[in-house]
Motif scaffolding. Structure first.
Motif: not given
Length: 125
Positions: A37-41, A79-93, A116-125
């Motif tokens: 994953r890669q978060a902005p910056g 597959y990547l099952q992601i549970d209990s998401l946190k804002p710091e998980d926000t990134a392109v995966y 792959g080209q990446g898929t955006q995951v955004t977690v709101s607080s």
């Protein structure tokens, strides 16, 4: 091998998502597969990986117990099952695969030939 990631989206803290990565062109049976994953910056970072043939998955410490990587070789899917998401998980995966990577190098993005080209995951607080 061509990889395509999907399944990202906008979720609230504590929510779940299931990311998928489909492979085409040839079977990736016998490939190591991984998610980064890669978060902005920030630099791209390792999230999870499965070795080429059997073996246990590997995870970065911050996602252990919350993320689960799996594969279906018959369907050429990862597959990547992601549970209990946190804002710091926000990134392109990104999903990645490689036919020759050794287990000890699975966490190194530079070792993977196919992405792959990446898929955006955004977690709101």
């Amino acid at each position: 091998v061509q990889l395509q990631a999907s399944g990202g989206g906008l979720v609230q803290t504590g929510g779940s998502l299931r990311l998928s990565c489909s492979a085409s062109g040839r079977s990736f049976r016998g490939y190591a597969v991984a998610w980064f994953r890669q978060a902005p910056g920030k630099e791209r970072e390792f999230v999870a990986a499965l070795p080429r043939t059997g073996g246990r998955p590997s995870y970065r410490d911050s996602v252990k117990g919350r993320f689960s990587i799996s594969r279906d070789n018959a369907k050429n899917m990862v597959y990547l099952q992601i549970d209990s998401l946190k804002p710091e998980d926000t990134a392109v995966y990104y999903c990645a695969a490689d036919p020759s990577i050794i287990t000890s190098s699975m966490g190194m993005a530079a070792q993977y030939d196919y992405w792959g080209q990446g898929t955006q995951v955004t977690v709101s607080s």
